[in-house]
Scaffold this active site. Structure first.
Site, PDB file in Angstrom:
ATOM      1  N   GLU A  95      76.043 -19.419  41.883  1.00  0.00           N
ATOM      2  CA  GLU A  95      76.143 -19.059  40.235  1.00  0.00           C
ATOM      3  C   GLU A  95      76.719 -20.152  39.559  1.00  0.00           C
ATOM      4  O   GLU A  95      77.009 -19.667  38.427  1.00  0.00           O
ATOM      5  CB  GLU A  95      76.588 -17.632  40.269  1.00  0.00           C
ATOM      6  CG  GLU A  95      75.900 -16.587  40.834  1.00  0.00           C
ATOM      7  CD  GLU A  95      76.684 -15.212  40.852  1.00  0.00           C
ATOM      8  OE1 GLU A  95      77.965 -15.110  40.354  1.00  0.00           O
ATOM      9  OE2 GLU A  95      75.858 -14.327  40.920  1.00  0.00           O
ATOM     10  N   TYR A 143      89.651  -6.576  41.929  1.00  0.00           N
ATOM     11  CA  TYR A 143      89.624  -5.161  41.779  1.00  0.00           C
ATOM     12  C   TYR A 143      90.215  -4.283  40.868  1.00  0.00           C
ATOM     13  O   TYR A 143      90.039  -3.149  40.259  1.00  0.00           O
ATOM     14  CB  TYR A 143      90.010  -4.641  43.450  1.00  0.00           C
ATOM     15  CG  TYR A 143      88.975  -4.997  44.329  1.00  0.00           C
ATOM     16  CD1 TYR A 143      87.657  -4.563  44.597  1.00  0.00           C
ATOM     17  CD2 TYR A 143      89.071  -6.369  45.192  1.00  0.00           C
ATOM     18  CE1 TYR A 143      86.962  -4.948  45.725  1.00  0.00           C
ATOM     19  CE2 TYR A 143      88.343  -6.743  45.994  1.00  0.00           C
ATOM     20  CZ  TYR A 143      87.162  -5.979  46.327  1.00  0.00           C
ATOM     21  OH  TYR A 143      86.205  -6.515  47.250  1.00  0.00           O
ATOM     22  N   CYS A 146      78.711  -7.007  43.197  1.00  0.00           N
ATOM     23  CA  CYS A 146      79.998  -6.858  43.735  1.00  0.00           C
ATOM     24  C   CYS A 146      80.611  -7.899  44.372  1.00  0.00           C
ATOM     25  O   CYS A 146      81.903  -7.689  44.732  1.00  0.00           O
ATOM     26  CB  CYS A 146      79.949  -5.402  44.629  1.00  0.00           C
ATOM     27  SG  CYS A 146      78.649  -5.659  45.890  1.00  0.00           S
ATOM     28  N   HIS A 147      79.864  -9.128  44.863  1.00  0.00           N
ATOM     29  CA  HIS A 147      80.578 -10.263  45.301  1.00  0.00           C
ATOM     30  C   HIS A 147      81.306 -10.890  44.163  1.00  0.00           C
ATOM     31  O   HIS A 147      82.041 -12.020  44.581  1.00  0.00           O
ATOM     32  CB  HIS A 147      79.290 -11.295  45.675  1.00  0.00           C
ATOM     33  CG  HIS A 147      78.306 -11.406  44.596  1.00  0.00           C
ATOM     34  ND1 HIS A 147      77.313 -10.683  44.113  1.00  0.00           N
ATOM     35  CD2 HIS A 147      78.274 -12.619  43.580  1.00  0.00           C
ATOM     36  CE1 HIS A 147      76.749 -11.358  43.355  1.00  0.00           C
ATOM     37  NE2 HIS A 147      77.227 -12.453  42.903  1.00  0.00           N
ATOM     38  N   ASN A 180      78.405  -0.038  47.810  1.00  0.00           N
ATOM     39  CA  ASN A 180      77.474  -0.284  46.571  1.00  0.00           C
ATOM     40  C   ASN A 180      76.013  -0.104  47.451  1.00  0.00           C
ATOM     41  O   ASN A 180      75.752  -0.942  48.017  1.00  0.00           O
ATOM     42  CB  ASN A 180      77.592  -1.758  46.332  1.00  0.00           C
ATOM     43  CG  ASN A 180      76.757  -2.184  45.347  1.00  0.00           C
ATOM     44  OD1 ASN A 180      75.918  -1.295  44.632  1.00  0.00           O
ATOM     45  ND2 ASN A 180      76.972  -3.507  44.841  1.00  0.00           N
TER      46      ASN A 180
END
Length: 236
Positions: A170, A112, A143-144, A135
DNA sequence: CAGACGGCGTAAG
DNA sequence: TCTTACGCCGTCT
């Protein structure tokens, strides 16, 4: 019919799709975690939420976007990171935060505080969390991929488990990241280059075992004579 | 306009 | 390690 004022104020191509220009539409489509509700304006996707409760979706949409929302009978393309978004309802700070977040490569993570630095407000760490908690377009703006400073995943709008699933899908190596967290390692340096990276930076992953130097803080890396990687910009 | 409220970060117990 | 306290700051009420 030929009122000059009306003529001037009316764009030439307003016609059968006039409704599209004043109301947004919503429908279900697929995303990386399955079905989601997606709202769109003519400019792009404005809002994404779980399919759970369509009523809440519409109410929240009206409250936050202040625009009417009607069902979309057309088929809506699946969403992914390339989906065009319409963030006009966001403040400039929110847009900056979402833009910076969108720049995090798939399978990588950033703290963050990293996002806060990227948008030029290094002390607004908590405010960054607030923005990402709200979001409007999760899964599109990833945002993950934003985690706590120690590398632990932190919270997520759709649940921490979903955060882990998305990252794993991912290609993120969550076990490896967890190992760094446990060891208190926040930066990885290369003693051949004198450069330190965030652990998930693809440069960090290329450092061979023999030359990998773990650091528990930016200060420690700096004191050891290292500088920050220009790609992942660890802020040191 | 003042105060509350957080997907945070750190230090301290 | 876990918990708590507190600073931080943009939004919302």
């Amino acid at each position: 019919m030929s009122d000059p004022l009306l003529t001037r104020l009316t764009p030439p191509d307003v016609g059968k799709d006039l409704a599209d220009r004043v109301v947004d539409t919503f429908a279900t489509t697929t995303g990386p975690l399955g079905e989601v509700l997606v709202a769109r304006s003519t400019e792009g996707v404005t809002y994404v939420r779980p399919v759970d409760d369509p009523d809440g979706f519409r109410a929240e949409y009206r409250r936050r976007l202040g625009r009417p929302l009607v069902p979309d009978d057309r088929s809506v393309p699946a969403i992914d990171a390339r989906t065009r978004v319409d963030l006009r309802a966001c403040s400039s700070f929110e847009r900056d935060v979402l833009d910076a977040t969108a720049s995090i490569p798939a399978g990588q993570t950033r703290p963050y505080g990293w996002v806060a630095r990227e948008v030029g407000r290094p002390a607004a760490v908590r405010a960054v969390g607030t923005v990402l908690a709200r979001n409007p377009v999760p899964l599109i703006v990833p945002c993950h991929r934003v985690t706590r400073a120690d590398g632990s995943l932190g919270r997520y709008m759709l649940g921490e488990a979903a955060k882990a699933r998305l990252l794993a899908a991912e290609g993120a190596d969550l076990d490896r990241l967890a190992g760094f967290t446990t060891a208190g390692v926040v930066l990885i340096g290369s003693d051949t280059t004198g450069i330190a990276c965030l652990p998930s930076c693809h440069h960090a992953r290329r450092i061979t075992d023999a030359h990998r130097v773990p650091f528990r803080s930016a200060a420690a890396a700096r004191e050891a004579g290292y500088r920050g990687c220009l790609v992942c910009r660890p802020g040191m």
